[in-house]
Design a protein around this motif. Structure first.
Motif, short mmCIF file in Angstrom:
data_model
loop_
_atom_site.label_atom_id
_atom_site.label_comp_id
_atom_site.label_asym_id
_atom_site.label_seq_id
_atom_site.Cartn_x
_atom_site.Cartn_y
_atom_site.Cartn_z
N GLY A 294 -42.39 50.78 -11.56
CA GLY A 294 -42.21 51.99 -10.77
C GLY A 294 -43.48 52.80 -10.75
O GLY A 294 -44.37 52.62 -11.57
N ARG A 295 -43.55 53.71 -9.81
CA ARG A 295 -44.73 54.55 -9.64
C ARG A 295 -44.31 56.02 -9.69
O ARG A 295 -43.40 56.43 -9.00
N GLN A 296 -45.01 56.79 -10.53
CA GLN A 296 -44.78 58.23 -10.58
C GLN A 296 -45.48 58.89 -9.40
O GLN A 296 -46.30 58.28 -8.72
N LYS A 297 -45.19 60.16 -9.18
CA LYS A 297 -45.79 60.89 -8.06
C LYS A 297 -47.31 60.95 -8.16
O LYS A 297 -48.01 61.04 -7.16
N ASP A 298 -47.85 60.88 -9.40
CA ASP A 298 -49.31 60.89 -9.58
C ASP A 298 -49.91 59.48 -9.47
O ASP A 298 -51.06 59.27 -9.81
N ASP A 299 -49.12 58.51 -9.00
CA ASP A 299 -49.50 57.11 -8.81
C ASP A 299 -49.62 56.31 -10.11
O ASP A 299 -50.08 55.18 -10.10
N THR A 300 -49.20 56.89 -11.24
CA THR A 300 -49.17 56.15 -12.49
C THR A 300 -48.05 55.13 -12.42
O THR A 300 -46.90 55.47 -12.15
N ILE A 301 -48.37 53.87 -12.67
CA ILE A 301 -47.39 52.79 -12.63
C ILE A 301 -46.85 52.54 -14.03
O ILE A 301 -47.61 52.54 -15.00
N HIS A 302 -45.53 52.35 -14.13
CA HIS A 302 -44.88 52.12 -15.41
C HIS A 302 -43.91 50.96 -15.31
O HIS A 302 -43.31 50.72 -14.26
N ALA A 303 -43.74 50.26 -16.43
CA ALA A 303 -42.67 49.28 -16.55
C ALA A 303 -41.38 50.04 -16.82
O ALA A 303 -41.38 51.06 -17.51
N ILE A 304 -40.28 49.54 -16.26
CA ILE A 304 -38.96 50.13 -16.44
C ILE A 304 -38.04 49.02 -16.91
O ILE A 304 -37.90 48.01 -16.23
N LEU A 305 -37.42 49.18 -18.09
CA LEU A 305 -36.55 48.16 -18.66
C LEU A 305 -35.10 48.61 -18.53
O LEU A 305 -34.78 49.76 -18.85
#
Length: 89
Positions: free
Chosen positions: A41-52
């Motif tokens: 997923g991508r946060q509003k600041d474009d930081t991408i994260h894994a989501i489990l």
């Protein structure tokens, strides 16, 4: 595979994310959970994260029966293994 990935990392991506044993164990110990699925997923600041998220025996995400979703693990960089792992260096 990790070496090839690191040779051309997409913008906003990191090498890895670390989630605690306790949080992963809690996810997997939910009644009916047989595996986990990893989304990105991508946060509003474009930081991408894994989501489990937990997955039931029918292959469905357990979002209807649980609100336990793991997001925003410790990203590498800056939080990388010490000493460096051949999987991230």
């Amino acid at each position: 595979m990790t070496s090839l990935y690191r040779s051309n990392i997409p913008a906003g991506m990191v090498n890895s994310e670390t989630f605690s044993k306790e949080s992963v164990a809690a996810l997997l110990s939910q009644p009916g959970c047989v595996s986990l699925r990893i989304y990105y997923g991508r946060q509003k600041d474009d930081t991408i994260h894994a989501i489990l998220v937990g997955v039931d025996e029918k292959g469905a995400d357990m979002i209807q029966t649980s609100d336990l979703i793991l997001e925003e693990g410790d990203r590498c960089p800056p939080f990388c293994s010490d000493p460096p792992s051949p999987l991230n260096s």
